[in-house]
Design an enzyme around this catalytic site. Structure first.
Site, PDB file in Angstrom:
ATOM      1  CG  HIS A 242       7.681 -12.104  30.079  1.00 57.32           C
ATOM      2  ND1 HIS A 242       8.812 -11.557  29.514  1.00 57.32           N
ATOM      3  CD2 HIS A 242       7.893 -13.442  30.157  1.00 57.32           C
ATOM      4  CE1 HIS A 242       9.670 -12.530  29.243  1.00 57.32           C
ATOM      5  NE2 HIS A 242       9.143 -13.680  29.630  1.00 57.32           N
TER       6      HIS A 242
ATOM      7  CG  ASP B 257      -3.764  -0.589   3.468  1.00 56.47           C
ATOM      8  OD1 ASP B 257      -3.532  -1.769   3.168  1.00 56.47           O
ATOM      9  OD2 ASP B 257      -2.882   0.296   3.448  1.00 56.47           O
TER      10      ASP B 257
ATOM     11  CG  HIS C 293       8.834 -13.336  26.111  1.00 55.89           C
ATOM     12  ND1 HIS C 293      10.186 -13.350  25.842  1.00 55.89           N
ATOM     13  CD2 HIS C 293       8.554 -14.555  26.664  1.00 55.89           C
ATOM     14  CE1 HIS C 293      10.706 -14.521  26.203  1.00 55.89           C
ATOM     15  NE2 HIS C 293       9.736 -15.270  26.687  1.00 55.89           N
TER      16      HIS C 293
ATOM     17  CB  THR D 255       5.137  -2.164   5.082  1.00 55.73           C
ATOM     18  OG1 THR D 255       4.385  -1.144   5.768  1.00 55.73           O
ATOM     19  CG2 THR D 255       5.649  -1.638   3.752  1.00 55.73           C
TER      20      THR D 255
ATOM     21  CB  CYS E  57      -1.188  -1.879   5.667  1.00 55.37           C
ATOM     22  SG  CYS E  57       0.301  -1.622   6.648  1.00 55.37           S
TER      23      CYS E  57
HETATM   24  C1  RB5 Z   1      -0.319   1.747   0.840  1.00 48.38           C
HETATM   25  O1  RB5 Z   1       0.220   1.958  -0.431  1.00 48.38           O
HETATM   26  C2  RB5 Z   1       0.789   1.489   1.837  1.00 48.38           C
HETATM   27  O2  RB5 Z   1       1.467   2.662   2.107  1.00 48.38           O
HETATM   28  C3  RB5 Z   1       0.220   0.887   3.091  1.00 48.38           C
HETATM   29  O3  RB5 Z   1      -0.453  -0.296   2.788  1.00 48.38           O
HETATM   30  C4  RB5 Z   1       1.204   0.521   4.191  1.00 48.38           C
HETATM   31  O4  RB5 Z   1       2.253  -0.226   3.673  1.00 48.38           O
HETATM   32  C5  RB5 Z   1       1.665   1.611   5.056  1.00 48.38           C
HETATM   33  O5  RB5 Z   1       2.420   1.415   6.012  1.00 48.38           O
END
Ligand code: RB5
Length: 148
Positions: A133, A8, A98, A67, A65
């Site tokens: 596994h 994203d 695994h 996080t 993304c």
């Molecule tokens: C976008 O601001 C953020 O929410 C997205 O990149 C991600 O971290 C969501 O899990």
């Protein structure tokens, strides 16, 4: 090995770095977007990459993304996907050995480019260990199929 990659807006810049690195290493990379820093939702991009894996077009995928969490949640909703959120080299290595993870998820707001490329290299270079596994990951599929 053919790889699918997606991000994203939060992961766009790191995606470009990872993609260039993989191409430089000789991998074929299918870029499922996004293609700039304009705000986009992560789930449709996770689905595009996941479909390339379960459809057999690509062997493994990488999703980025902010996080890495939203991407992993979305990708793991697709039957046959074992998406692993990794922020260190140990997890990247062992999720291949695994769990036979077929998608790597990373957070661009957490993991710097240098570490991200080491994680990516371990993810693409490490093969599934098999053995004990196999039955363990088969039970993940059993959950998907309502057998467990
Ligand atoms: C976008 O601001 C953020 O929410 C997205 O990149 C991600 O971290 C969501 O899990």
């Amino acid at each position: 090995m053919k790889l699918a990659i997606g991000a994203d807006h939060g992961g766009f810049t790191l995606k470009e770095t990872v993609k260039a690195h993989l191409i430089e290493r000789g991998f074929e990379v299918e870029d499922c977007g996004t293609f700039d820093e304009k705000s986009v939702n992560y789930a449709p991009i996770a689905k595009k990459v996941a479909d390339k894996i379960v459809g057999g077009e690509c062997e493994r995928g990488i999703l980025i993304c902010g996080t890495g969490i939203g991407m992993s949640m979305a990708a793991n909703k697709v039957k046959g996907i074992r998406a692993a959120h990794c922020g260190d080299c140990f997890c990247a290595k062992y999720t291949r050995l695994h769990n036979d993870a077929n998608i790597l998820c990373m957070g661009a707001r957490i993991t710097g480019a240098g570490l991200a490329l080491e994680i990516v290299d371990l993810f693409v270079d490490t093969e599934f260990e098999g053995g004990r596994h196999i039955a363990r990951i088969a039970e993940i599929a059993d959950i998907e199929n309502g057998k467990l």
